[in-house]
Enzyme design. Structure first.
Site: not given
Ligand SMILES: *[C@@H]1O[C@H](CO)[C@@H](O)[C@H](O)[C@H]1NC(C)=O
Length: 291
Positions: A139-141
Protein backbone atom coordinates in the site's frame (compact mmCIF):
# COMPACT_ATOMS: atom_id res chain seq x y z
CA UNK A 1 -1.78 -15.89 44.86
CA UNK A 2 -5.50 -15.76 44.15
CA UNK A 3 -4.99 -14.08 40.77
CA UNK A 4 -2.31 -16.62 39.92
CA UNK A 5 -4.70 -19.45 40.62
CA UNK A 6 -7.47 -17.97 38.52
CA UNK A 7 -5.06 -17.40 35.64
CA UNK A 8 -3.90 -20.98 35.92
CA UNK A 9 -7.47 -22.26 35.95
CA UNK A 10 -8.33 -20.17 32.91
CA UNK A 11 -5.29 -21.41 31.04
CA UNK A 12 -6.19 -24.99 31.86
CA UNK A 13 -9.78 -24.44 30.75
CA UNK A 14 -8.66 -22.96 27.43
CA UNK A 15 -6.21 -25.78 26.82
CA UNK A 16 -8.92 -28.30 27.71
CA UNK A 17 -11.29 -26.73 25.21
CA UNK A 18 -8.81 -27.54 22.51
CA UNK A 19 -8.20 -23.96 21.37
CA UNK A 20 -6.02 -24.12 18.25
CA UNK A 21 -2.47 -22.95 18.81
CA UNK A 22 -2.28 -20.13 16.28
CA UNK A 23 0.98 -19.15 14.66
CA UNK A 24 2.26 -15.63 15.27
CA UNK A 25 4.42 -13.02 13.58
CA UNK A 26 8.12 -13.88 14.02
CA UNK A 27 11.23 -11.82 13.41
CA UNK A 28 14.12 -13.38 11.47
CA UNK A 29 17.58 -11.90 12.03
CA UNK A 30 20.02 -13.42 9.56
CA UNK A 31 18.56 -13.92 6.13
CA UNK A 32 21.26 -12.79 3.72
CA UNK A 33 22.43 -9.60 1.98
CA UNK A 34 20.72 -6.65 3.57
CA UNK A 35 22.82 -3.50 3.11
CA UNK A 36 20.22 -1.02 4.40
CA UNK A 37 19.03 -3.03 7.42
CA UNK A 38 15.46 -3.89 6.42
CA UNK A 39 13.85 -5.96 9.18
CA UNK A 40 12.26 -9.28 8.30
CA UNK A 41 9.06 -10.54 9.88
CA UNK A 42 7.37 -13.72 8.74
CA UNK A 43 4.06 -15.45 9.28
CA UNK A 44 4.22 -19.19 8.82
CA UNK A 45 0.80 -20.77 9.44
CA UNK A 46 0.57 -23.94 11.56
CA UNK A 47 -0.56 -25.86 8.50
CA UNK A 48 1.65 -25.13 5.51
CA UNK A 49 0.70 -26.12 1.98
CA UNK A 50 3.12 -28.48 0.23
CA UNK A 51 5.71 -26.32 -1.54
CA UNK A 52 3.93 -23.22 -0.18
CA UNK A 53 3.52 -19.94 -2.07
CA UNK A 54 5.00 -16.76 -0.54
CA UNK A 55 3.35 -13.34 -0.37
CA UNK A 56 5.53 -10.32 0.46
CA UNK A 57 3.25 -7.68 2.01
CA UNK A 58 4.66 -4.16 2.35
CA UNK A 59 3.50 -1.33 4.57
CA UNK A 60 2.88 2.37 3.82
CA UNK A 61 4.98 5.32 5.10
CA UNK A 62 4.76 5.58 8.92
CA UNK A 63 3.66 1.93 8.87
CA UNK A 64 5.33 -1.17 10.26
CA UNK A 65 5.39 -4.87 9.56
CA UNK A 66 3.23 -5.38 12.66
CA UNK A 67 0.66 -2.79 11.52
CA UNK A 68 0.39 -4.34 8.06
CA UNK A 69 0.12 -7.83 9.57
CA UNK A 70 -2.78 -6.64 11.71
CA UNK A 71 -4.38 -4.33 9.15
CA UNK A 72 -4.64 -6.76 6.21
CA UNK A 73 -6.21 -10.18 5.76
CA UNK A 74 -3.19 -12.07 4.44
CA UNK A 75 -2.24 -13.86 7.68
CA UNK A 76 -5.85 -14.94 8.27
CA UNK A 77 -6.06 -16.27 4.74
CA UNK A 78 -2.70 -18.02 5.19
CA UNK A 79 -4.24 -20.02 8.06
CA UNK A 80 -6.73 -21.63 5.70
CA UNK A 81 -4.67 -21.61 2.50
CA UNK A 82 -1.22 -22.54 3.80
CA UNK A 83 0.94 -19.86 2.19
CA UNK A 84 3.74 -17.91 3.90
CA UNK A 85 3.56 -14.13 4.40
CA UNK A 86 6.71 -12.02 4.69
CA UNK A 87 6.25 -8.56 6.19
CA UNK A 88 9.39 -6.45 5.63
CA UNK A 89 9.85 -3.41 7.90
CA UNK A 90 11.47 -0.28 6.40
CA UNK A 91 14.70 1.01 8.01
CA UNK A 92 13.90 4.68 7.28
CA UNK A 93 12.85 6.62 10.40
CA UNK A 94 9.70 7.84 8.63
CA UNK A 95 8.78 4.29 7.67
CA UNK A 96 8.98 4.92 3.90
CA UNK A 97 10.68 2.52 1.50
CA UNK A 98 13.69 3.51 -0.58
CA UNK A 99 12.15 3.46 -4.04
CA UNK A 100 14.45 6.16 -5.43
CA UNK A 101 18.11 5.06 -5.26
CA UNK A 102 19.89 3.50 -8.24
CA UNK A 103 20.81 0.59 -5.96
CA UNK A 104 17.23 -0.22 -4.99
CA UNK A 105 16.07 0.15 -8.61
CA UNK A 106 18.70 -2.26 -9.92
CA UNK A 107 18.79 -6.06 -9.69
CA UNK A 108 21.01 -7.30 -6.85
CA UNK A 109 22.69 -3.89 -6.51
CA UNK A 110 21.63 -2.98 -2.96
CA UNK A 111 19.03 -0.72 -1.35
CA UNK A 112 15.90 -1.86 0.47
CA UNK A 113 14.87 -4.02 -2.49
CA UNK A 114 17.90 -6.29 -2.07
CA UNK A 115 17.07 -6.90 1.60
CA UNK A 116 13.54 -7.93 0.55
CA UNK A 117 14.89 -10.16 -2.26
CA UNK A 118 17.12 -11.85 0.33
CA UNK A 119 14.08 -12.55 2.52
CA UNK A 120 12.39 -14.29 -0.41
CA UNK A 121 15.47 -16.40 -1.16
CA UNK A 122 15.80 -17.27 2.54
CA UNK A 123 12.15 -18.32 2.82
CA UNK A 124 12.35 -20.48 -0.32
CA UNK A 125 15.40 -22.29 1.12
CA UNK A 126 14.13 -22.56 4.69
CA UNK A 127 10.54 -23.65 4.05
CA UNK A 128 10.83 -25.36 0.67
CA UNK A 129 8.56 -22.69 -0.76
CA UNK A 130 7.61 -22.71 -4.43
CA UNK A 131 9.95 -20.33 -6.31
CA UNK A 132 7.36 -20.06 -9.10
CA UNK A 133 4.68 -18.75 -6.72
CA UNK A 134 6.21 -15.73 -5.00
CA UNK A 135 4.10 -12.56 -4.99
CA UNK A 136 4.41 -8.93 -3.89
CA UNK A 137 1.74 -6.54 -2.66
CA UNK A 138 1.69 -3.28 -0.74
CA UNK A 139 0.00 0.00 0.00
CA UNK A 140 1.26 3.49 -0.92
CA UNK A 141 5.05 3.38 -0.29
CA UNK A 142 4.62 -0.42 -0.20
CA UNK A 143 2.85 -0.21 -3.57
CA UNK A 144 5.77 1.79 -4.93
CA UNK A 145 8.10 -0.95 -3.66
CA UNK A 146 5.87 -3.54 -5.33
CA UNK A 147 6.46 -1.71 -8.64
CA UNK A 148 10.21 -1.57 -7.87
CA UNK A 149 10.42 -5.30 -7.11
CA UNK A 150 8.50 -6.27 -10.24
CA UNK A 151 10.96 -4.19 -12.28
CA UNK A 152 14.22 -5.11 -10.55
CA UNK A 153 13.44 -8.73 -9.54
CA UNK A 154 11.23 -10.16 -12.31
CA UNK A 155 13.07 -13.46 -11.78
CA UNK A 156 11.80 -13.77 -8.19
CA UNK A 157 8.17 -12.71 -8.50
CA UNK A 158 5.26 -14.22 -10.42
CA UNK A 159 2.95 -11.25 -9.86
CA UNK A 160 2.45 -7.98 -8.02
CA UNK A 161 -0.55 -6.04 -6.72
CA UNK A 162 -0.01 -2.35 -5.96
CA UNK A 163 -2.55 -0.29 -3.99
CA UNK A 164 -2.15 3.45 -4.61
CA UNK A 165 1.47 3.56 -5.79
CA UNK A 166 3.55 5.01 -8.62
CA UNK A 167 5.39 3.40 -11.57
CA UNK A 168 8.78 1.73 -11.22
CA UNK A 169 11.39 4.52 -11.33
CA UNK A 170 8.99 7.43 -10.86
CA UNK A 171 10.74 8.43 -7.61
CA UNK A 172 14.24 7.91 -9.08
CA UNK A 173 16.63 10.61 -7.87
CA UNK A 174 18.41 11.90 -4.79
CA UNK A 175 15.62 12.01 -2.21
CA UNK A 176 13.22 9.68 -0.47
CA UNK A 177 10.21 11.76 -1.61
CA UNK A 178 9.62 13.03 -5.14
CA UNK A 179 6.95 15.73 -5.30
CA UNK A 180 6.93 15.90 -9.09
CA UNK A 181 6.01 12.24 -9.31
CA UNK A 182 3.69 12.28 -6.31
CA UNK A 183 1.71 15.16 -7.80
CA UNK A 184 1.28 13.37 -11.10
CA UNK A 185 3.53 15.69 -13.09
CA UNK A 186 6.04 13.10 -14.22
CA UNK A 187 4.61 12.06 -17.57
CA UNK A 188 6.36 9.64 -19.92
CA UNK A 189 5.43 7.55 -22.93
CA UNK A 190 4.61 3.86 -22.54
CA UNK A 191 7.87 3.04 -24.31
CA UNK A 192 9.90 5.23 -21.91
CA UNK A 193 8.23 3.75 -18.82
CA UNK A 194 8.65 0.25 -20.22
CA UNK A 195 12.33 0.82 -21.01
CA UNK A 196 12.87 2.16 -17.49
CA UNK A 197 11.26 -0.91 -15.89
CA UNK A 198 13.30 -3.24 -18.10
CA UNK A 199 16.47 -1.39 -17.09
CA UNK A 200 15.96 -2.72 -13.53
CA UNK A 201 17.36 -6.06 -14.69
CA UNK A 202 18.70 -5.52 -18.18
CA UNK A 203 19.87 -9.12 -18.65
CA UNK A 204 16.51 -10.66 -17.77
CA UNK A 205 14.89 -12.62 -20.58
CA UNK A 206 12.36 -14.79 -18.73
CA UNK A 207 8.60 -14.46 -18.35
CA UNK A 208 7.57 -11.11 -16.86
CA UNK A 209 5.50 -11.05 -13.65
CA UNK A 210 1.81 -10.25 -13.94
CA UNK A 211 0.72 -6.93 -12.49
CA UNK A 212 -2.41 -5.53 -10.89
CA UNK A 213 -2.67 -1.81 -9.98
CA UNK A 214 -5.33 -0.03 -7.93
CA UNK A 215 -5.85 3.72 -7.45
CA UNK A 216 -8.45 6.15 -6.09
CA UNK A 217 -9.76 9.10 -8.11
CA UNK A 218 -9.61 11.37 -5.04
CA UNK A 219 -5.98 10.62 -4.11
CA UNK A 220 -4.17 13.87 -3.25
CA UNK A 221 -1.01 12.17 -1.87
CA UNK A 222 -0.08 10.21 -5.00
CA UNK A 223 -2.22 11.83 -7.69
CA UNK A 224 -4.35 9.56 -9.92
CA UNK A 225 -2.18 10.44 -12.92
CA UNK A 226 0.22 7.87 -11.47
CA UNK A 227 -2.40 5.20 -12.17
CA UNK A 228 -2.35 6.09 -15.88
CA UNK A 229 1.46 6.16 -15.88
CA UNK A 230 1.50 2.68 -14.29
CA UNK A 231 -0.88 1.47 -17.01
CA UNK A 232 1.50 2.79 -19.68
CA UNK A 233 4.47 1.09 -18.02
CA UNK A 234 3.10 -2.37 -17.41
CA UNK A 235 1.10 -2.67 -20.64
CA UNK A 236 4.35 -1.87 -22.45
CA UNK A 237 6.35 -4.39 -20.42
CA UNK A 238 3.70 -7.10 -20.74
CA UNK A 239 3.03 -6.51 -24.44
CA UNK A 240 -0.46 -4.99 -24.43
CA UNK A 241 -1.78 -1.90 -26.15
CA UNK A 242 -2.46 0.83 -23.61
CA UNK A 243 -6.07 1.12 -24.82
CA UNK A 244 -6.74 -2.63 -25.05
CA UNK A 245 -8.39 -3.01 -21.64
CA UNK A 246 -11.93 -4.34 -21.27
CA UNK A 247 -13.68 -2.28 -18.60
CA UNK A 248 -16.12 -3.76 -16.10
CA UNK A 249 -17.99 -1.38 -13.81
CA UNK A 250 -18.81 -2.09 -10.14
CA UNK A 251 -15.94 -4.56 -10.01
CA UNK A 252 -15.14 -5.59 -7.32
CA UNK A 253 -17.14 -2.87 -5.50
CA UNK A 254 -19.64 -0.17 -6.49
CA UNK A 255 -17.71 2.79 -7.94
CA UNK A 256 -14.73 0.64 -8.91
CA UNK A 257 -13.98 -0.06 -12.58
CA UNK A 258 -11.67 -2.89 -13.54
CA UNK A 259 -9.74 -2.70 -16.82
CA UNK A 260 -8.62 -6.22 -17.78
CA UNK A 261 -5.79 -6.70 -20.28
CA UNK A 262 -5.61 -10.39 -21.13
CA UNK A 263 -4.50 -12.51 -18.17
CA UNK A 264 -1.42 -10.54 -17.14
CA UNK A 265 -2.51 -7.01 -16.32
CA UNK A 266 -5.44 -5.44 -14.46
CA UNK A 267 -5.98 -1.80 -13.50
CA UNK A 268 -8.75 -0.94 -11.05
CA UNK A 269 -9.84 2.67 -10.63
CA UNK A 270 -11.88 3.53 -7.53
CA UNK A 271 -14.17 6.53 -8.03
CA UNK A 272 -14.27 8.85 -5.01
CA UNK A 273 -11.67 6.89 -3.05
CA UNK A 274 -8.69 8.82 -1.66
CA UNK A 275 -5.31 7.71 -0.39
CA UNK A 276 -5.30 4.76 -0.03
CA UNK A 277 -7.48 2.17 -1.75
CA UNK A 278 -8.11 -0.50 0.92
CA UNK A 279 -6.39 -3.84 0.17
CA UNK A 280 -8.77 -6.37 -1.40
CA UNK A 281 -6.96 -9.53 -0.31
CA UNK A 282 -9.40 -12.02 -1.86
CA UNK A 283 -9.25 -10.25 -5.21
CA UNK A 284 -5.46 -10.16 -5.05
CA UNK A 285 -5.27 -13.89 -4.28
CA UNK A 286 -7.54 -14.64 -7.24
CA UNK A 287 -5.28 -12.55 -9.51
CA UNK A 288 -2.23 -14.37 -8.11
CA UNK A 289 -3.89 -17.67 -9.00
CA UNK A 290 -4.05 -18.82 -5.38
CA UNK A 291 -7.83 -19.09 -5.07
C1 LIG B 1 -11.17 1.92 -19.19
O1 LIG B 1 -10.41 2.06 -18.02
C2 LIG B 1 -9.15 2.68 -18.21
C3 LIG B 1 -8.43 2.64 -16.88
O2 LIG B 1 -9.20 3.20 -15.86
C4 LIG B 1 -9.36 4.10 -18.72
O3 LIG B 1 -8.10 4.68 -18.98
C5 LIG B 1 -10.18 4.07 -19.99
O4 LIG B 1 -10.49 5.39 -20.37
C6 LIG B 1 -11.48 3.30 -19.79
N1 LIG B 1 -12.14 3.16 -21.08
C7 LIG B 1 -13.39 3.52 -21.28
C8 LIG B 1 -13.91 3.29 -22.66
O5 LIG B 1 -14.07 4.02 -20.40
Amino acid sequence: MKIGKITLLLATALAGAGVARAASLQQVSNFGDNPTGVQMFIYVPDTLAASPPIIVAMHYCTGTAQAYYQGTQYANLANSMGFIVIYPDAPDSGGCWDVHSTETLTHDAGGDSLGIASMVRYAIDTYGADPARVFATGTSSGAMMTNVLIGAYPDLFAAGAAFSGVPYGCFAGPSLWNSQCAQGQLIKSAQEWGDQARSGYADFSGTRPKMQVWHGSADTTLYPQNFYEEIKQWTNVLGYEESAGTNTTSDPLPGYTRATYGTDFEAIFAQGVGHTVPEQANDVLRFFGLS
